[in-house]
Design a protein around this motif. Structure first.
Motif, PDB file in Angstrom:
ATOM      1  N   ASP A 167      -2.635  -1.683  -6.017  1.00 28.08           N
ATOM      2  CA  ASP A 167      -3.563  -1.289  -6.922  1.00 28.08           C
ATOM      3  C   ASP A 167      -3.062  -1.908  -8.116  1.00 28.08           C
ATOM      4  O   ASP A 167      -3.837  -2.351  -9.076  1.00 28.08           O
ATOM      5  N   ASP A 212       0.906  -1.049   0.069  1.00 29.49           N
ATOM      6  CA  ASP A 212       0.000  -0.107  -0.172  1.00 29.49           C
ATOM      7  C   ASP A 212       0.831   1.377  -0.003  1.00 29.49           C
ATOM      8  O   ASP A 212       0.182   2.296  -0.041  1.00 29.49           O
ATOM      9  N   GLU A 234      -7.931   2.729  -5.596  1.00 31.09           N
ATOM     10  CA  GLU A 234      -8.145   4.098  -4.813  1.00 31.09           C
ATOM     11  C   GLU A 234      -6.950   4.949  -4.794  1.00 31.09           C
ATOM     12  O   GLU A 234      -6.864   5.970  -4.473  1.00 31.09           O
ATOM     13  N   ASN A 235      -5.889   4.132  -4.817  1.00 32.77           N
ATOM     14  CA  ASN A 235      -4.468   5.130  -4.653  1.00 32.77           C
ATOM     15  C   ASN A 235      -3.755   5.366  -5.702  1.00 32.77           C
ATOM     16  O   ASN A 235      -2.398   5.580  -5.573  1.00 32.77           O
ATOM     17  N   GLY A 249     -11.114  -0.196  -8.172  1.00 35.48           N
ATOM     18  CA  GLY A 249     -10.907  -0.333  -6.711  1.00 35.48           C
ATOM     19  C   GLY A 249      -9.380   0.140  -6.473  1.00 35.48           C
ATOM     20  O   GLY A 249      -8.811  -0.115  -5.150  1.00 35.48           O
ATOM     21  N   LYS A 266     -10.750   4.012 -10.296  1.00 32.78           N
ATOM     22  CA  LYS A 266     -11.628   4.014  -9.265  1.00 32.78           C
ATOM     23  C   LYS A 266     -12.711   2.930  -9.354  1.00 32.78           C
ATOM     24  O   LYS A 266     -12.983   2.145  -8.272  1.00 32.78           O
ATOM     25  N   GLU A 267     -13.057   2.727 -10.604  1.00 33.61           N
ATOM     26  CA  GLU A 267     -13.920   1.510 -10.731  1.00 33.61           C
ATOM     27  C   GLU A 267     -13.457   0.045 -10.076  1.00 33.61           C
ATOM     28  O   GLU A 267     -14.184  -0.777  -9.911  1.00 33.61           O
ATOM     29  N   ASN A 279      -3.207   7.429  -9.343  1.00 33.83           N
ATOM     30  CA  ASN A 279      -3.592   8.647 -10.272  1.00 33.83           C
ATOM     31  C   ASN A 279      -2.705   8.563 -11.457  1.00 33.83           C
ATOM     32  O   ASN A 279      -1.516   8.530 -11.593  1.00 33.83           O
ATOM     33  N   ASN A 283      -8.243   7.297 -15.012  1.00 38.33           N
ATOM     34  CA  ASN A 283      -8.563   7.524 -13.504  1.00 38.33           C
ATOM     35  C   ASN A 283      -9.883   7.156 -13.110  1.00 38.33           C
ATOM     36  O   ASN A 283     -10.140   6.660 -12.131  1.00 38.33           O
TER      37      ASN A 283
END
Length: 439
Positions: free
Chosen positions: A181, A62, A160-161, A158, A155-156, A163, A151
């Protein structure tokens, strides 16, 4: 002759005492512990099992890091989703798509016409940045619009971190991700057989176009091609992406399967020296470990008695046993100790059954826990029926009736009526003379 043989044996003994024999180590001779390998030459790594949606290895997964070429996994996802059914569609390279292209490329020219398939191979197999931009413009109308789609898709999925700032992976300080990710994105890409197949090819030939002669594109992933390095060629992994930037280091996201279990292995920010590119060597150790570290373990069967519940009004028994409603096989380490490492907790739906009880009747729930993590909840059911004792049933009905407020009220009324009746009988049974005398 005996002297010669003795002399030869003596020499052999002396040599073995000085020089260790190079004997291959058999699987049975190795340490049978299930400990994962250490990842000492990379900033982050993880191993993700697709079928069970579970990370089985984590080194700083993470931690926010630079994604390097793994960005192209998302570029490939969006390109295949938009154009994967139109492989023969022709795309004309625009000047906007080639503007600012840096790094690895296949020297596409303005107004050059290629098919979707050719550009996908250039992107996914050859890691070509110009092909990434051309596909981005074709899908979204502009590179900026495509980055916005990247981007949104992250998000879809998952991630989340994560960009993105470009579709190529060229370094930008605001473009970041994590190993976790990246594994999620790689697992999503793995769903598309086209991406997996293209990324596992050794090379691809782009035929002559309107602007250039035939070109051969070699895979930049050294698991599948000797174009960059020869020592890492290996048939076990499949796909997906490998690359390097100075800021992001050597990165790889690949897959491997065995016995119906598929793993995504990610190594990010790895280093290299004169001997080794550690993204490949560290990922290889993780693959070899993961393929044999976990399996489906039979934890419970439908014959394993979990608990008992009292049964009221039964003919011959005063309790019934509860069993799992199904055989329970769970994804666990191969060396798990079922009796010590697995925790079973259960809760019954009632303190007792009232006969009759039917076979298969649900009586509670069982939760299975490993290392503090719940692995699922399962119904507990009866395996035998229990008949009712009618005499006990009638007594119970009577007792239930007696215990009701309505019954008590009726009894009181009856008692009052009886008492009143007796009083009246007494009054009317007294002789008349006695009543006159009293007057």
């Amino acid at each position: 002759m005996k002297r010669i043989v003795s002399l030869m044996l003596s020499v052999l003994f002396m040599l073995t005492a000085i020089i260790p024999l190079a004997v291959p180590v058999c699987a049975d001779d190795t340490d049978d512990s299930n400990a994962p390998p250490t990842v000492d030459h990379a900033n982050a790594a993880c191993v993700y099992n697709i079928e069970n949606d579970q990370f089985i290895f984590n080194k700083d997964m993470d931690k926010v890091i630079y994604p390097a070429s793994t960005v192209k996994l998302m570029t490939a996802i969006l390109a295949v989703e938009a154009l994967g059914e139109q492989l023969n569609r022709k795309i004309t390279v625009t000047s906007d798509a080639l503007s600012g292209v840096q790094g690895n490329n296949i020297a596409l020219k303005r107004d050059e016409v290629l098919t979707v398939e050719q550009l996908l191979y250039a992107l996914i197999c050859g890691c070509a940045n110009d092909a990434a931009n051309v596909l981005a413009v074709e899908v979204a109308g502009s590179v900026e619009g495509f980055v916005a789609m990247m981007n949104e898709k992250a998000k879809e999925i998952g991630a989340e971190n994560t960009n993105y700032t470009n579709p190529t992976g060229m370094h930008h300080p605001a473009m970041v991700t994590t190993a976790a990710d990246t594994a999620k994105i790689a697992a999503y890409a793995y769903k598309y057989e086209l991406i997996v197949d293209i990324s596992s090819e050794e090379k691809y030939i782009i035929g002559e176009t309107n602007k250039q002669s035939q070109r051969t594109i070699f895979n930049k992933n050294s698991y599948f091609s000797t174009y960059m390095e020869y020592k890492y060629l290996w048939k076990v992994p499949r796909g997906l992406n490998a690359g390097y930037t100075a800021e992001g280091g050597y990165c790889i996201a690949t897959s491997a399967s065995r016995d119906g279990l598929t793993y995504i292995v990610v190594v990010m920010g790895a280093r290299a020296d004169e001997e080794e590119i550690y993204s490949y060597s560290e990922a290889a150790e993780l693959i070899k470990w993961a393929l044999y570290a976990y399996e489906y373990v039979k934890v419970l069967t439908t014959s394993d008695m979990i608990c008992e519940i009292p049964v009221l009004l039964a003919s011959k028994v005063d309790y019934v046993m509860l069993f799992p409603s199904e055989n329970v096989e769970l994804y666990l380490p191969v060396d798990v100790d079922i009796s010590n490492d697995i925790q079973l907790t259960w809760q019954t739906d009632t303190d007792s059954f009232i006969a009759p009880v039917s076979e298969g009747q649900v009586g509670g729930r069982l939760t299975i826990t490993y290392n503090g993590n719940s692995l699922g909840t399962y119904e507990l059911i009866t395996r035998n029926s229990v008949n009712r004792n009618n005499f006990l049933y009638i007594l119970d009905l009577a007792k239930g009736l007696i215990d009701t407020p309505q019954f008590r009220t009726v009894v009181i009324i009856i008692i009052v009526l009886i008492v009143g009746y007796v009083v009246l009988l007494i009054i009317f049974s007294i002789p008349r003379k006695g009543r006159r005398y009293r007057r």
